[in-house]
Motif scaffolding. Sequence first.
Motif, PDB file in Angstrom:
ATOM      1  N   GLY A 118      52.325  40.420  36.029  1.00  0.00           N
ATOM      2  CA  GLY A 118      51.040  39.861  36.404  1.00  0.00           C
ATOM      3  C   GLY A 118      49.847  40.583  35.849  1.00  0.00           C
ATOM      4  O   GLY A 118      49.893  41.752  35.521  1.00  0.00           O
ATOM      5  N   SER A 119      48.795  39.833  35.728  1.00  0.00           N
ATOM      6  CA  SER A 119      47.468  40.394  35.515  1.00  0.00           C
ATOM      7  C   SER A 119      46.892  40.394  36.912  1.00  0.00           C
ATOM      8  O   SER A 119      46.062  39.578  37.288  1.00  0.00           O
ATOM      9  N   ASP A 120      47.472  41.278  37.723  1.00  0.00           N
ATOM     10  CA  ASP A 120      47.387  41.095  39.148  1.00  0.00           C
ATOM     11  C   ASP A 120      46.114  41.554  39.816  1.00  0.00           C
ATOM     12  O   ASP A 120      45.706  40.923  40.777  1.00  0.00           O
ATOM     13  N   ALA A 121      45.511  42.619  39.398  1.00  0.00           N
ATOM     14  CA  ALA A 121      44.392  43.104  40.206  1.00  0.00           C
ATOM     15  C   ALA A 121      43.691  44.273  39.562  1.00  0.00           C
ATOM     16  O   ALA A 121      44.168  44.873  38.612  1.00  0.00           O
ATOM     17  N   SER A 122      42.591  44.585  40.171  1.00  0.00           N
ATOM     18  CA  SER A 122      41.944  45.851  39.887  1.00  0.00           C
ATOM     19  C   SER A 122      42.881  46.937  40.397  1.00  0.00           C
ATOM     20  O   SER A 122      43.489  46.784  41.457  1.00  0.00           O
ATOM     21  N   ASN A 123      42.998  48.021  39.667  1.00  0.00           N
ATOM     22  CA  ASN A 123      43.835  49.109  40.129  1.00  0.00           C
ATOM     23  C   ASN A 123      43.113  49.967  41.165  1.00  0.00           C
ATOM     24  O   ASN A 123      43.722  50.792  41.812  1.00  0.00           O
ATOM     25  N   THR A 124      41.814  49.752  41.329  1.00  0.00           N
ATOM     26  CA  THR A 124      41.040  50.589  42.239  1.00  0.00           C
ATOM     27  C   THR A 124      40.403  49.823  43.398  1.00  0.00           C
ATOM     28  O   THR A 124      40.064  50.418  44.408  1.00  0.00           O
ATOM     29  N   ASP A 125      40.218  48.517  43.275  1.00  0.00           N
ATOM     30  CA  ASP A 125      39.574  47.713  44.312  1.00  0.00           C
ATOM     31  C   ASP A 125      40.552  46.654  44.816  1.00  0.00           C
ATOM     32  O   ASP A 125      40.797  45.657  44.141  1.00  0.00           O
ATOM     33  N   HIS A 127      40.315  44.258  46.738  1.00  0.00           N
ATOM     34  CA  HIS A 127      39.799  42.920  47.002  1.00  0.00           C
ATOM     35  C   HIS A 127      39.036  42.310  45.827  1.00  0.00           C
ATOM     36  O   HIS A 127      38.408  41.261  45.978  1.00  0.00           O
ATOM     37  N   ALA A 128      39.125  42.929  44.660  1.00  0.00           N
ATOM     38  CA  ALA A 128      38.490  42.360  43.467  1.00  0.00           C
ATOM     39  C   ALA A 128      39.162  41.042  43.121  1.00  0.00           C
ATOM     40  O   ALA A 128      40.386  40.915  43.214  1.00  0.00           O
ATOM     41  N   GLN A 129      38.384  40.051  42.735  1.00  0.00           N
ATOM     42  CA  GLN A 129      38.918  38.724  42.428  1.00  0.00           C
ATOM     43  C   GLN A 129      39.032  38.445  40.937  1.00  0.00           C
ATOM     44  O   GLN A 129      39.693  37.500  40.526  1.00  0.00           O
ATOM     45  N   ASN A 134      33.954  47.653  35.310  1.00  0.00           N
ATOM     46  CA  ASN A 134      34.218  48.903  36.025  1.00  0.00           C
ATOM     47  C   ASN A 134      35.305  48.851  37.093  1.00  0.00           C
ATOM     48  O   ASN A 134      35.466  49.818  37.826  1.00  0.00           O
ATOM     49  N   ASN A 135      36.041  47.767  37.221  1.00  0.00           N
ATOM     50  CA  ASN A 135      37.006  47.735  38.324  1.00  0.00           C
ATOM     51  C   ASN A 135      38.457  47.994  37.896  1.00  0.00           C
ATOM     52  O   ASN A 135      39.369  47.781  38.667  1.00  0.00           O
ATOM     53  N   ASN A 136      38.666  48.465  36.685  1.00  0.00           N
ATOM     54  CA  ASN A 136      39.986  48.923  36.242  1.00  0.00           C
ATOM     55  C   ASN A 136      41.087  47.890  36.427  1.00  0.00           C
ATOM     56  O   ASN A 136      42.150  48.176  36.967  1.00  0.00           O
ATOM     57  N   TRP A 137      40.817  46.659  35.946  1.00  0.00           N
ATOM     58  CA  TRP A 137      41.815  45.585  36.027  1.00  0.00           C
ATOM     59  C   TRP A 137      43.038  46.007  35.233  1.00  0.00           C
ATOM     60  O   TRP A 137      42.927  46.610  34.174  1.00  0.00           O
TER      61      TRP A 137
END
Length: 184
Positions: A118-125, A127-129, A134-137
């Motif tokens: 997956g391109s699943d998420a920010s590694n640091t946030d 609840h990032a959508q 800056n959210n390290n997706w």
Amino acid sequence: MIRRVVFAYVLAMGVGTTVVVVAAREAASDEALLKSAMSAAPSAIGNGATVVEASADGKMRTVRKGTNNFTCMANNPATPGPDPMCGDENAMAWVHAWLTKQTPPANKIGFMYMLAGGSDASNTDPHAQKPTENNNWISTGPHVMVVGAKGMMEGYPRDAKPDPAKPYVMWAGTPYEHLMLPVK
């Protein structure tokens, strides 16, 4: 449930052709949800798992009742890549806490499959959508996760930009930190 009640009511009122098309579209949608959700786990797990669909507010709709203690969720179309997941009861309690922004249950370690990667998420946030500068997706390949083990993952990398080909802690320092373990 409301759609089914409306379907029955409209059918009883004699507008069958339109309703049959709507019902077929809904059935196809559930078939697509099942296929996506079951791709998250080995067939021995996915075939017997309950399949649910999460709404934006964290509420779940059961698409299919299962026969084992695993629950699978289909890909979230709001994210940039595939992210179906399948977890045991403890993992799903953790997922519920994450989706509703509550503290995960204490002393309940869970196991989760994400074999479609997956391109699943920010590694640091947690609840990032969507990706931002800056959210390290992070994009990951097929992996499994150990959740609910906060404080028990010492020795694993906790970097904001980890190498997803190796084990690492995702969402480190949050109530939702968990161990990511690549399988390919």
